[in-house]
Design an enzyme around this catalytic site. Structure first.
Site, PDB file in Angstrom:
ATOM      1  N   CYS A 119      -5.546  12.186  12.087  1.00 38.93           N
ATOM      2  CA  CYS A 119      -6.260  10.910  12.195  1.00 38.93           C
ATOM      3  C   CYS A 119      -6.029  10.434  13.640  1.00 38.93           C
ATOM      4  CB  CYS A 119      -5.747   9.917  11.180  1.00 38.93           C
ATOM      5  SG  CYS A 119      -4.037   9.515  11.471  1.00 38.93           S
ATOM      6  N   ARG A 139      -8.415  -0.771   4.634  1.00 35.63           N
ATOM      7  CA  ARG A 139      -7.574   0.255   4.000  1.00 35.63           C
ATOM      8  C   ARG A 139      -6.184  -0.294   3.683  1.00 35.63           C
ATOM      9  NH1 ARG A 139      -6.431   4.694   7.451  1.00 35.63           N
ATOM     10  NH2 ARG A 139      -5.219   5.254   5.620  1.00 35.63           N
ATOM     11  N   LYS A 150       0.848  -1.205   0.000  1.00 36.44           N
ATOM     12  CA  LYS A 150       0.000   0.000   0.000  1.00 36.44           C
ATOM     13  C   LYS A 150       0.874   1.242   0.000  1.00 36.44           C
ATOM     14  CE  LYS A 150      -1.723   1.620   4.018  1.00 36.44           C
ATOM     15  NZ  LYS A 150      -1.461   3.028   4.323  1.00 36.44           N
ATOM     16  N   ASN A 151       1.877   1.261   0.879  1.00 36.77           N
ATOM     17  CA  ASN A 151       2.662   2.482   1.061  1.00 36.77           C
ATOM     18  C   ASN A 151       3.684   2.723  -0.040  1.00 36.77           C
ATOM     19  OD1 ASN A 151       1.102   2.928   3.260  1.00 36.77           O
ATOM     20  ND2 ASN A 151       2.658   2.391   4.769  1.00 36.77           N
ATOM     21  N   ARG A 154      -0.493  14.749  12.610  1.00 34.41           N
ATOM     22  CA  ARG A 154       0.077  14.508  11.278  1.00 34.41           C
ATOM     23  C   ARG A 154       0.110  15.775  10.412  1.00 34.41           C
ATOM     24  NH1 ARG A 154      -1.796   8.770   9.098  1.00 34.41           N
ATOM     25  NH2 ARG A 154       0.218   8.893   8.050  1.00 34.41           N
ATOM     26  N   ASP A 183       4.423   0.909  12.127  1.00 40.29           N
ATOM     27  CA  ASP A 183       3.203   0.257  11.616  1.00 40.29           C
ATOM     28  C   ASP A 183       3.033  -1.154  12.157  1.00 40.29           C
ATOM     29  OD1 ASP A 183       3.396   1.788   8.304  1.00 40.29           O
ATOM     30  OD2 ASP A 183       2.733   2.536  10.254  1.00 40.29           O
TER      31      ASP A 183
HETATM   32  C1  EPZ Z   1       3.976   7.077   6.148  1.00 42.12           C
HETATM   33  O1  EPZ Z   1       3.163   8.092   6.703  1.00 42.12           O
HETATM   34  C2  EPZ Z   1       3.101   5.834   6.065  1.00 42.12           C
HETATM   35  N1  EPZ Z   1       1.965   6.088   5.173  1.00 42.12           N
HETATM   36  C3  EPZ Z   1       2.604   5.472   7.459  1.00 42.12           C
HETATM   37  O2  EPZ Z   1       1.853   4.266   7.344  1.00 42.12           O
HETATM   38  C4  EPZ Z   1       3.831   5.206   8.348  1.00 42.12           C
HETATM   39  O3  EPZ Z   1       3.383   4.935   9.660  1.00 42.12           O
HETATM   40  C5  EPZ Z   1       4.731   6.451   8.365  1.00 42.12           C
HETATM   41  O4  EPZ Z   1       5.106   6.791   7.008  1.00 42.12           O
HETATM   42  C6  EPZ Z   1       6.009   6.219   9.155  1.00 42.12           C
HETATM   43  O5  EPZ Z   1       6.691   5.123   8.637  1.00 42.12           O
HETATM   44  C7  EPZ Z   1       2.162   6.035   3.827  1.00 42.12           C
HETATM   45  O6  EPZ Z   1       3.266   5.809   3.356  1.00 42.12           O
HETATM   46  C8  EPZ Z   1       0.949   6.236   2.977  1.00 42.12           C
HETATM   47  P1  EPZ Z   1       5.896  10.543   8.262  1.00 42.12           P
HETATM   48  P2  EPZ Z   1       3.684   9.638   6.719  1.00 42.12           P
HETATM   49  O7  EPZ Z   1       5.772  11.774   7.448  1.00 42.12           O
HETATM   50  O8  EPZ Z   1       4.428   9.921   5.492  1.00 42.12           O
HETATM   51  C9  EPZ Z   1       5.523  13.967  11.541  1.00 42.12           C
HETATM   52  C10 EPZ Z   1       0.043   2.826   7.719  1.00 42.12           C
HETATM   53  O9  EPZ Z   1      -0.437   2.320   8.741  1.00 42.12           O
HETATM   54  N2  EPZ Z   1       5.432  14.896  10.417  1.00 42.12           N
HETATM   55  O10 EPZ Z   1       7.141   9.737   8.179  1.00 42.12           O
HETATM   56  O11 EPZ Z   1       2.527  10.506   7.063  1.00 42.12           O
HETATM   57  C11 EPZ Z   1       4.313  13.066  11.646  1.00 42.12           C
HETATM   58  O12 EPZ Z   1       3.263  13.721  12.348  1.00 42.12           O
HETATM   59  C12 EPZ Z   1       0.456   4.284   7.717  1.00 42.12           C
HETATM   60  O13 EPZ Z   1       0.241   2.210   6.636  1.00 42.12           O
HETATM   61  C13 EPZ Z   1       5.449  16.267  10.674  1.00 42.12           C
HETATM   62  O14 EPZ Z   1       5.512  16.700  11.821  1.00 42.12           O
HETATM   63  O15 EPZ Z   1       4.663   9.575   7.969  1.00 42.12           O
HETATM   64  C14 EPZ Z   1       4.849  11.879  12.386  1.00 42.12           C
HETATM   65  O16 EPZ Z   1       4.861  12.152  13.773  1.00 42.12           O
HETATM   66  C15 EPZ Z   1       0.200   4.974   9.045  1.00 42.12           C
HETATM   67  N3  EPZ Z   1       5.373  17.124   9.623  1.00 42.12           N
HETATM   68  C16 EPZ Z   1       6.288  11.761  11.873  1.00 42.12           C
HETATM   69  O17 EPZ Z   1       6.596  13.039  11.307  1.00 42.12           O
HETATM   70  C17 EPZ Z   1       5.296  16.690   8.328  1.00 42.12           C
HETATM   71  O18 EPZ Z   1       5.244  17.524   7.401  1.00 42.12           O
HETATM   72  C18 EPZ Z   1       6.487  10.691  10.817  1.00 42.12           C
HETATM   73  O19 EPZ Z   1       5.583  10.944   9.779  1.00 42.12           O
HETATM   74  C19 EPZ Z   1       5.275  15.295   8.092  1.00 42.12           C
HETATM   75  C20 EPZ Z   1       5.352  14.420   9.147  1.00 42.12           C
END
Ligand code: EPZ
Length: 431
Positions: A116, A397, A22-23, A121, A305
């Protein structure tokens, strides 16, 4: 609302092919909009989030056909870069549309994605990166509008190795003028997949999968064909399913190197994990042992995850395990539902203390998010008696008909469609 009903206590056995990631698929589907030709993508998982992304592509004017995991998209008919709000709100990952549409068409309009249940996020790293490349960003009335004549390559250093921000900036840089260097980039395998896909179309990306990625801008991308890698989170979930039920399961079509942190922790629990480059087998040998500490972290650390699914396993391990969730600020929603099944868990801010119990008991529980839902399924597979899981849409999802996958491995699990009276579904344990 659909529910899953599980009669626990059945050890799983057999082998199963892991579906596409998915990711990896979601950012690749966004990147398709950058091509100047037809694109064919194979091994695209049939998941609700993927179907939303296909609806977004259609809403922009692209021609999309999707059948048995094979996707054919002609992005040359795209006529707008205004992503419909109702689709944006269905799925946060639609934020991936920003980089590709902006760099290909010079504009993009999205509604601010909501948070969410696992955290607020924010998308500040995404916007900071696009602004550094020269995007004019206007945020008002809950919408974000970005415009540019042409993005210009530059150096971007991410405050945190954010997966989504790395992907958005990398995609935007592909058609920018000049070279972009992304420092403190995320190293998740999905980044490698996205870069490999874009390079198939003629992009010039090097270093994906490392903490520094270099993109040399090109003037256009051609069409092409690509196959999405297997889903490492689904693979990890199935390994844990074998362990928690005391069974033996073989996974085909996996990338074992993408699961090193999880495999090491399974072995620490006393689970036998053997395999080759693309096959893995998990088998429970004797009783489960608690692990001293699991701390989630960006790749190659323990994946956030799989924190919830692994916690389900640890509720039955001898001793007390400590789990720290460092990536998301609110990713313990599954704890109260596991406690309804008899788990002994204490949470202090972002650390959970899991004291193993002899057995879990079936109960009526609710999925609160995708991976929390998977954790409840795993707990139900091991629990004595029957477990009913509500809000199954969360699970759909990220897992292709998880109940079918598990039934093929011997689980007693059914999906109950709406209209069944509550009384029709017996829960042998009073809840
Ligand atoms: C991706 O989400 C994945 N989703 C998530 O999988 C996964 O948990 C996450 O990466 C971490 O590995 C997809 O790839 C579609 P991040 P993403 O940006 O990109 C903060 C699942 O269950 N942050 O690495 O949103 C954020 O709040 C899902 O399959 C900011 O503060 O994750 C978090 O605390 C859930 N500002 C941390 O960074 C930003 O602009 C990591 O988020 C972006 C992120």
């Amino acid at each position: 609302m659909e529910r899953l009903v599980i009669e626990g206590g059945q050890p799983l056995s057999g082998s199963i092919r892991v579906h596409g990631s998915k990711n990896a698929a979601l950012p690749i589907l966004a990147a398709v909009t950058m091509a100047d030709g037809e694109v064919v993508i194979k091994n695209v998982p049939n998941l609700d989030d993927v179907l939303v992304m296909l609806d977004i592509l259609r809403s922009l004017g692209a021609r999309v056909s999707y059948y048995k995991g094979e996707l054919v998209v002609d992005p040359r008919t795209i006529s707008t870069t205004d992503v419909p709000e109702h689709l944006m709100r269905l799925m946060r990952s639609s934020i991936f549309m920003m980089g590709p549409l902006l760099t290909r068409f010079g504009s993009v309009r999205v509604s601010k994605p909501g948070g969410c249940s696992i955290g607020s996020r924010p998308i500040d790293f995404h916007l900071k990166g696009l602004a550094a490349l020269g995007a004019e960003i206007d945020e008002r009335h809950g919408f974000i509008e970005c415009t540019t004549t042409r993005l210009k390559g530059t150096s971007v250093f991410l405050d945190f190795p954010s997966v989504g921000a790395t992907e958005n900036v990398m995609m935007a840089a592909v058609l920018a003028d000049g070279e972009t260097v992304i420092g403190n980039a995320a190293r998740e395998p999905e980044i490698r997949d996205l870069a490999a896909f874009l390079n198939t179309l003629g992009a010039k990306i090097s270093g994906a999968g490392e903490d520094t990625i270099v993109i040399s801008g090109v003037s256009s991308l051609k069409g092409g064909e690509f196959s999405v890698s297997p889903d490492r989170v689904v693979a990890g979930t199935l390994l844990i399913a074998a362990a928690i039920t005391g069974g033996q399961v073989q996974l085909e079509n996996v990338k074992a190197n993408d699961l090193t942190a999880v495999i090491m922790k399974l072995r620490e629990c006393g689970v036998q994990v053997i395999g080759t480059r693309d096959i893995l087998e998990a088998r429970r040998i004797g009783s489960l042992k608690a692990v001293e500490r699991i701390q989630t972290a960006p790749f190659p650390g323990f994946p956030t995850d799989l924190q919830a699914p692994f916690m389900s396993l640890l509720t039955l391990a001898h001793g007390t395990s400590v789990i720290s969730e460092t990536v998301f600020e609110d990713r313990f929603q599954h704890v109260s539902e596991l406690q309804r099944m008899g788990a002994l868990i204490k949470v202090d801010l972002r650390t959970a203390f899991v004291k193993g119990v002899r057995e879990l008991t079936g109960a009526a529980v609710q999925a609160t998010d995708l991976r929390a839902g998977a954790a409840l399924v795993l707990a139900g597979l091991a629990a004595q008696g029957s477990t009913i899981i509500d809000r199954v849409y969360h699970i759909d999802r990220g897992y292709e008909t998880l109940e079918v996958q598990l039934r093929n491995l011997g689980a007693h699990i059914e999906r109950v469609r709406p209209g069944k009276a509550q009384g029709d579904v017996s829960v042998s344990q009073a809840t």
